[in-house]
Scaffold this motif. Sequence first.
Motif, PDB file in Angstrom:
ATOM      1  N   LYS A 153      16.972   0.227  -1.039  1.00  0.00           N
ATOM      2  CA  LYS A 153      17.336  -0.770  -1.670  1.00  0.00           C
ATOM      3  C   LYS A 153      17.013  -1.753  -3.375  1.00  0.00           C
ATOM      4  O   LYS A 153      17.394  -1.598  -4.492  1.00  0.00           O
ATOM      5  N   TYR A 154      15.562  -1.577  -2.361  1.00  0.00           N
ATOM      6  CA  TYR A 154      15.098  -2.943  -3.631  1.00  0.00           C
ATOM      7  C   TYR A 154      13.852  -3.189  -3.960  1.00  0.00           C
ATOM      8  O   TYR A 154      13.032  -3.313  -4.680  1.00  0.00           O
ATOM      9  N   ALA A 155      13.347  -1.392  -3.540  1.00  0.00           N
ATOM     10  CA  ALA A 155      12.238  -1.074  -4.013  1.00  0.00           C
ATOM     11  C   ALA A 155      12.037   0.043  -5.425  1.00  0.00           C
ATOM     12  O   ALA A 155      12.849   0.406  -4.588  1.00  0.00           O
ATOM     13  N   GLN A 156      11.372  -0.043  -6.067  1.00  0.00           N
ATOM     14  CA  GLN A 156      11.038   1.326  -7.205  1.00  0.00           C
ATOM     15  C   GLN A 156      10.254   2.105  -6.636  1.00  0.00           C
ATOM     16  O   GLN A 156      10.099   3.398  -7.145  1.00  0.00           O
ATOM     17  N   GLY A 157       9.904   2.894  -5.078  1.00  0.00           N
ATOM     18  CA  GLY A 157       8.489   3.185  -4.961  1.00  0.00           C
ATOM     19  C   GLY A 157       8.472   2.669  -3.577  1.00  0.00           C
ATOM     20  O   GLY A 157       8.166   1.909  -3.526  1.00  0.00           O
ATOM     21  N   PHE A 158       7.331   3.631  -3.098  1.00  0.00           N
ATOM     22  CA  PHE A 158       6.870   3.518  -1.575  1.00  0.00           C
ATOM     23  C   PHE A 158       4.832   3.963  -2.154  1.00  0.00           C
ATOM     24  O   PHE A 158       4.661   4.615  -2.949  1.00  0.00           O
ATOM     25  N   ILE A 159       4.248   3.474  -1.436  1.00  0.00           N
ATOM     26  CA  ILE A 159       3.158   3.406  -0.971  1.00  0.00           C
ATOM     27  C   ILE A 159       2.699   2.788   0.302  1.00  0.00           C
ATOM     28  O   ILE A 159       3.107   2.432   0.963  1.00  0.00           O
ATOM     29  N   ALA A 160       2.510   4.653   1.038  1.00  0.00           N
ATOM     30  CA  ALA A 160       2.620   4.102   2.804  1.00  0.00           C
ATOM     31  C   ALA A 160       0.433   3.887   2.648  1.00  0.00           C
ATOM     32  O   ALA A 160      -0.197   5.706   1.970  1.00  0.00           O
ATOM     33  N   LEU A 161       0.322   3.278   4.061  1.00  0.00           N
ATOM     34  CA  LEU A 161      -1.160   3.798   3.856  1.00  0.00           C
ATOM     35  C   LEU A 161      -1.012   4.038   5.505  1.00  0.00           C
ATOM     36  O   LEU A 161      -0.408   4.613   6.248  1.00  0.00           O
ATOM     37  N   PHE A 186      11.809   8.047  -7.432  1.00  0.00           N
ATOM     38  CA  PHE A 186      11.228   7.338  -6.286  1.00  0.00           C
ATOM     39  C   PHE A 186      10.239   8.003  -6.035  1.00  0.00           C
ATOM     40  O   PHE A 186      10.509   8.830  -4.870  1.00  0.00           O
ATOM     41  N   PRO A 187       9.372   7.179  -6.557  1.00  0.00           N
ATOM     42  CA  PRO A 187       7.619   8.383  -6.810  1.00  0.00           C
ATOM     43  C   PRO A 187       7.103   7.439  -4.875  1.00  0.00           C
ATOM     44  O   PRO A 187       7.628   6.567  -4.468  1.00  0.00           O
ATOM     45  N   ILE A 188       6.460   8.509  -4.321  1.00  0.00           N
ATOM     46  CA  ILE A 188       6.098   8.098  -3.317  1.00  0.00           C
ATOM     47  C   ILE A 188       4.260   8.471  -3.008  1.00  0.00           C
ATOM     48  O   ILE A 188       4.083   9.566  -3.320  1.00  0.00           O
ATOM     49  N   ALA A 189       3.315   7.640  -2.978  1.00  0.00           N
ATOM     50  CA  ALA A 189       1.995   7.462  -2.869  1.00  0.00           C
ATOM     51  C   ALA A 189       1.403   7.647  -1.324  1.00  0.00           C
ATOM     52  O   ALA A 189       1.289   6.373  -0.287  1.00  0.00           O
ATOM     53  N   LEU A 190       0.418   8.562  -0.873  1.00  0.00           N
ATOM     54  CA  LEU A 190       0.340   8.421  -0.001  1.00  0.00           C
ATOM     55  C   LEU A 190      -1.307   7.699   0.102  1.00  0.00           C
ATOM     56  O   LEU A 190      -2.128   8.693  -0.569  1.00  0.00           O
ATOM     57  N   VAL A 191      -2.001   7.175   0.454  1.00  0.00           N
ATOM     58  CA  VAL A 191      -3.093   6.678   0.440  1.00  0.00           C
ATOM     59  C   VAL A 191      -3.739   6.799   1.876  1.00  0.00           C
ATOM     60  O   VAL A 191      -4.009   6.757   3.219  1.00  0.00           O
ATOM     61  N   LEU A 220       6.843  15.873  -3.325  1.00  0.00           N
ATOM     62  CA  LEU A 220       7.296  14.181  -3.867  1.00  0.00           C
ATOM     63  C   LEU A 220       6.743  13.625  -3.111  1.00  0.00           C
ATOM     64  O   LEU A 220       7.007  12.230  -3.283  1.00  0.00           O
ATOM     65  N   MET A 221       4.812  13.555  -2.103  1.00  0.00           N
ATOM     66  CA  MET A 221       4.849  13.104  -1.931  1.00  0.00           C
ATOM     67  C   MET A 221       3.003  13.155  -2.818  1.00  0.00           C
ATOM     68  O   MET A 221       2.579  14.122  -3.443  1.00  0.00           O
ATOM     69  N   HIS A 222       2.766  11.925  -3.278  1.00  0.00           N
ATOM     70  CA  HIS A 222       1.153  11.957  -4.260  1.00  0.00           C
ATOM     71  C   HIS A 222       0.221  11.727  -3.131  1.00  0.00           C
ATOM     72  O   HIS A 222      -0.139  10.288  -2.890  1.00  0.00           O
ATOM     73  N   GLU A 229      -4.770   4.581  -8.307  1.00  0.00           N
ATOM     74  CA  GLU A 229      -4.319   5.577  -8.854  1.00  0.00           C
ATOM     75  C   GLU A 229      -3.010   5.454  -8.308  1.00  0.00           C
ATOM     76  O   GLU A 229      -1.684   5.984  -8.460  1.00  0.00           O
ATOM     77  N   ALA A 230      -2.879   5.282  -6.680  1.00  0.00           N
ATOM     78  CA  ALA A 230      -1.731   4.471  -5.718  1.00  0.00           C
ATOM     79  C   ALA A 230      -0.564   4.156  -6.907  1.00  0.00           C
ATOM     80  O   ALA A 230       0.428   4.340  -6.839  1.00  0.00           O
ATOM     81  N   VAL A 231      -1.001   3.312  -7.281  1.00  0.00           N
ATOM     82  CA  VAL A 231       0.147   1.651  -8.018  1.00  0.00           C
ATOM     83  C   VAL A 231       0.144   2.676  -9.367  1.00  0.00           C
ATOM     84  O   VAL A 231       1.128   2.701  -9.399  1.00  0.00           O
ATOM     85  N   ALA A 232      -0.270   2.744  -9.569  1.00  0.00           N
ATOM     86  CA  ALA A 232      -0.456   3.700 -11.252  1.00  0.00           C
ATOM     87  C   ALA A 232       0.847   4.969 -10.836  1.00  0.00           C
ATOM     88  O   ALA A 232       1.346   5.307 -12.070  1.00  0.00           O
ATOM     89  N   HIS A 233       0.538   5.343  -9.509  1.00  0.00           N
ATOM     90  CA  HIS A 233       1.693   6.825  -9.803  1.00  0.00           C
ATOM     91  C   HIS A 233       2.942   5.780  -9.740  1.00  0.00           C
ATOM     92  O   HIS A 233       3.810   6.546  -9.981  1.00  0.00           O
ATOM     93  N   VAL A 234       3.129   5.013  -8.422  1.00  0.00           N
ATOM     94  CA  VAL A 234       4.279   4.642  -8.086  1.00  0.00           C
ATOM     95  C   VAL A 234       5.270   4.057  -9.624  1.00  0.00           C
ATOM     96  O   VAL A 234       6.426   3.635  -9.392  1.00  0.00           O
TER      97      VAL A 234
END
Length: 243
Positions: A153-161, A186-191, A220-222, A229-234
């Motif tokens: 609810k309170y996020a505009q995107g996810f980054i998963a390590l 809702f962008p999602i980045a995987l590192v 849907l996942m980058h 790059e992950a931060v830029a994506h989300v």
Amino acid sequence: MNDYRKGPVLLRGRNVPDVSTSGRLLGEQDSPHWLHEDPWRVLRIQSEFVEGFGALAELGPAITVFGSARSQVDAHDYAQGVQIGGLLAERGYAVITGGGPGIMEAANKGAHEAGGVSVGLGIELPHEQDMNPYVNLGINFRYFFARKTMFVKYAQGFIALPGGFGTMDELFEALTLVQTGTIQKFPIALVGHSYWDGLMGWLRESMAADGKIAPTDVDLMHVTDDPIEAVAHVTQDLAVAVD
């Protein structure tokens, strides 16, 4: 046959109670067993949502960072988590994590040291997991589903390590919400290619190939090795003014 109304519920015959609701409320309680019954749990669940909404309503733009609680301080993914937390804070985003150790601590540390808002959403577990010291806005939850609502609810995107079952649970819940159109943009980045490429390959070669998802759903996942790059994506479509 007499009707007995208990709030919105209609009772007849043997279902009619001997004592009214007010009578039970005012009567002597022999045991506090009612504290553990479902109606009382509903109130506790409600209170968790109220507390969470109240605490985070003015948070502003935020990104949720997921990852293993078991990563060590000297691990490469821990250093990446610190970098990601700092980069997000520098761009004006609050950083939301599960509030525990490992990658969660790393992202909170990066945000804290960069002067940003560092949020921890903790959970009651059989083995105690303290809120890490880099959280400057923390909430502890009893119920996973209430906590997971706050992550989205309170996020505009996810980054998963790299992470375990908890990370996968949170990742696929987010993916399901995006895939079904429940949440949008809702962008999602995987590192970490070495960690995530096996999963991505299975999604394409098994799940998508068998028609269980659309081939475009995998996109849907980058995946990237680069925290920048992950931060830029989300954050690419999310302009945030930094004072």
